[in-house]
Design a protein around this motif. Structure first.
Motif, PDB file in Angstrom:
ATOM      1  N   ILE A  89       0.951  -1.233   0.029  1.00  0.00           N
ATOM      2  CA  ILE A  89       0.031   0.073  -0.016  1.00  0.00           C
ATOM      3  C   ILE A  89       0.784   1.128  -0.086  1.00  0.00           C
ATOM      4  O   ILE A  89       1.856   1.333   0.956  1.00  0.00           O
ATOM      5  CB  ILE A  89      -0.976  -0.034   1.512  1.00  0.00           C
ATOM      6  N   VAL A  90       0.718   2.167  -0.996  1.00  0.00           N
ATOM      7  CA  VAL A  90       1.657   3.197  -1.092  1.00  0.00           C
ATOM      8  C   VAL A  90       0.696   4.518  -0.521  1.00  0.00           C
ATOM      9  O   VAL A  90      -0.429   4.726  -0.981  1.00  0.00           O
ATOM     10  CB  VAL A  90       1.904   3.492  -2.762  1.00  0.00           C
ATOM     11  N   ILE A  91       1.560   5.188   0.233  1.00  0.00           N
ATOM     12  CA  ILE A  91       0.807   6.300   0.955  1.00  0.00           C
ATOM     13  C   ILE A  91       1.283   7.375   0.740  1.00  0.00           C
ATOM     14  O   ILE A  91       2.781   7.741   1.051  1.00  0.00           O
ATOM     15  CB  ILE A  91       0.867   6.257   2.489  1.00  0.00           C
ATOM     16  N   LYS A  92       0.815   8.602   0.220  1.00  0.00           N
ATOM     17  CA  LYS A  92       1.471   9.907  -0.052  1.00  0.00           C
ATOM     18  C   LYS A  92       0.961  10.965   1.327  1.00  0.00           C
ATOM     19  O   LYS A  92       0.037  10.971   1.677  1.00  0.00           O
ATOM     20  CB  LYS A  92       0.718  10.646  -1.114  1.00  0.00           C
ATOM     21  N   TYR A  93       2.069  11.079   2.087  1.00  0.00           N
ATOM     22  CA  TYR A  93       1.943  11.694   3.254  1.00  0.00           C
ATOM     23  C   TYR A  93       2.333  13.202   3.068  1.00  0.00           C
ATOM     24  O   TYR A  93       3.183  13.613   2.646  1.00  0.00           O
ATOM     25  CB  TYR A  93       2.961  11.178   4.369  1.00  0.00           C
ATOM     26  N   GLY A  94       1.452  14.089   3.636  1.00  0.00           N
ATOM     27  CA  GLY A  94       1.551  15.424   3.540  1.00  0.00           C
ATOM     28  C   GLY A  94       0.305  16.125   4.441  1.00  0.00           C
ATOM     29  O   GLY A  94      -0.453  15.403   5.043  1.00  0.00           O
ATOM     30  N   GLY A  95       0.263  17.590   4.101  1.00  0.00           N
ATOM     31  CA  GLY A  95      -0.738  18.449   4.782  1.00  0.00           C
ATOM     32  C   GLY A  95      -0.645  18.153   6.301  1.00  0.00           C
ATOM     33  O   GLY A  95       0.441  18.263   7.020  1.00  0.00           O
ATOM     34  N   ASN A  96      -1.764  18.622   6.880  1.00  0.00           N
ATOM     35  CA  ASN A  96      -1.858  18.701   8.396  1.00  0.00           C
ATOM     36  C   ASN A  96      -1.263  17.689   9.070  1.00  0.00           C
ATOM     37  O   ASN A  96      -0.590  17.810  10.223  1.00  0.00           O
ATOM     38  CB  ASN A  96      -3.353  19.100   8.932  1.00  0.00           C
ATOM     39  N   ALA A  97      -1.308  16.336   8.430  1.00  0.00           N
ATOM     40  CA  ALA A  97      -0.872  15.118   9.352  1.00  0.00           C
ATOM     41  C   ALA A  97       0.480  15.350   9.250  1.00  0.00           C
ATOM     42  O   ALA A  97       1.325  14.336  10.155  1.00  0.00           O
ATOM     43  CB  ALA A  97      -1.192  13.892   8.290  1.00  0.00           C
ATOM     44  N   MET A  98       1.133  16.115   8.480  1.00  0.00           N
ATOM     45  CA  MET A  98       2.820  16.207   8.556  1.00  0.00           C
ATOM     46  C   MET A  98       3.464  17.210   9.495  1.00  0.00           C
ATOM     47  O   MET A  98       4.488  17.140   9.617  1.00  0.00           O
ATOM     48  CB  MET A  98       3.044  16.416   6.982  1.00  0.00           C
ATOM     49  N   VAL A  99       2.360  18.052  10.088  1.00  0.00           N
ATOM     50  CA  VAL A  99       2.846  19.244  10.896  1.00  0.00           C
ATOM     51  C   VAL A  99       2.347  19.386  12.411  1.00  0.00           C
ATOM     52  O   VAL A  99       2.791  19.814  12.985  1.00  0.00           O
ATOM     53  CB  VAL A  99       2.805  20.742  10.171  1.00  0.00           C
TER      54      VAL A  99
END
Length: 298
Positions: free
Chosen positions: A30-40
């Protein structure tokens, strides 16, 4: 303190309801693009790391691709360098590319690796330069001007597109029970480094490894209809219709296009989910309801 009978039953219900999903996805990538609020946000960062480690623990193979636009902008500002954008793409001269590599391949990548390792996983950070992973080509931007008969070609510097992906190093890490964490930096035939949109990289990696799922974390509930209702369980044909009638537009269009291309290329399903929800990845994987928009081939 022991659980009450009701609390114990709730815990048991959650665990047993997740079992069919764990069995279905065990051994799958499973490939997950991690970004946005979840990253800060610190709590969301922690919950994401725990989600990824739990996936690996139950036999699922997560591959993480991350962005880092806000972090790049912050460091450029501290260095006194203005950020310029053309059609949503950051103009990236050689000096800016050095900052991009430092932030994406260094600070952000290693922070994510550290988060996952502290949560009990074994993560390894990569950029597209490692193992000849991401082959890039320079992105060409054209703009029509009323004053010109032909389109104007705009040079935005070291901004690239994915030409091809060699996932040998990713497969080696997955087989060794590691969790790959990929920064979206590619290398062109000219030997130059290129900054590539993380959604695009995640989509192409998912296609090449024939992932069971592509999950794109966002700062929205998912794809909304014209009345603000959440759309999910969409076929590729239905998504094409929503693009044609203007329901999908603006900033959501490139993300949806990435998700759509992935399922058309053989990825099982694509998901655009709300990364502002704690444990959003697990909720999308292991519940019927999920927390976003699911796109499938048919």
């Amino acid at each position: 303190m022991s659980l009450s009978r009701e609390q114990a039953q709730n815990v048991a219900d959650v665990l047993t309801s997740a079992l069919p999903y764990i069995q279905r996805f065990s051994g799958k990538t499973i490939v997950i693009k991690y970004g946005g609020n979840a990253m800060v946000d610190e709590d969301l960062k922690s919950s994401f790391a725990m989600d990824v480690v739990l996936m690996k623990t139950v036999g699922i193979n997560p591959v993480v691709v991350h962005g880092g636009g806000p972090q790049i902008a912050s460091l450029l500002q501290r260095l006194g360098k203005d950020s310029e954008f053309v059609q949503g793409m950051r103009v990236t001269d050689s000096e800016t590319m050095d900052v991009v590599e430092m932030v994406l391949g260094g600070l952000v990548n290693k922070d994510i690796v550290n988060l996952i390792n502290r949560a009990g996983g074994s993560a390894v950070g990569l950029t597209g330069k490692d193992g000849d992973l991401i082959h890039a080509r320079k992105m060409v931007i054209t703009r029509r001007s009323p004053d010109l008969e032909a389109s104007e070609i705009i040079d935005i510097g070291h901004v690239g597109e994915v030409e091809s992906i060699d996932v040998s190093v990713v497969n080696m890490l997955v087989q060794g029970d590691f969790i790959p964490v990929i920064a979206p930096i590619g290398v062109g035939k000219d030997g130059h480094s290129y900054n590539i949109n993380a959604d695009l990289v995640a989509g192409k990696v998912a296609e090449v490894v024939q992932a069971e799922k592509l999950i794109l974390l966002t700062n929205t509930r998912g794809l909304l209809d014209k009345d603000g209702g959440l759309l999910t369980g969409l076929s590729a044909e239905r998504v094409d219709e929503l693009i044609d009638d203007g329901t999908i537009h603006g900033g959501m269009l490139p993300k949806i296009s990435t998700a759509l291309e992935a399922v058309k290329a053989g990825v099982g399903t694509s998901h655009i989910i709300d990364g502002r929800v704690p444990h959003s990845v697990l909720l999308e994987l292991f519940t019927d309801e999920g927390v976003g928009t699911l796109i499938r081939r048919r």
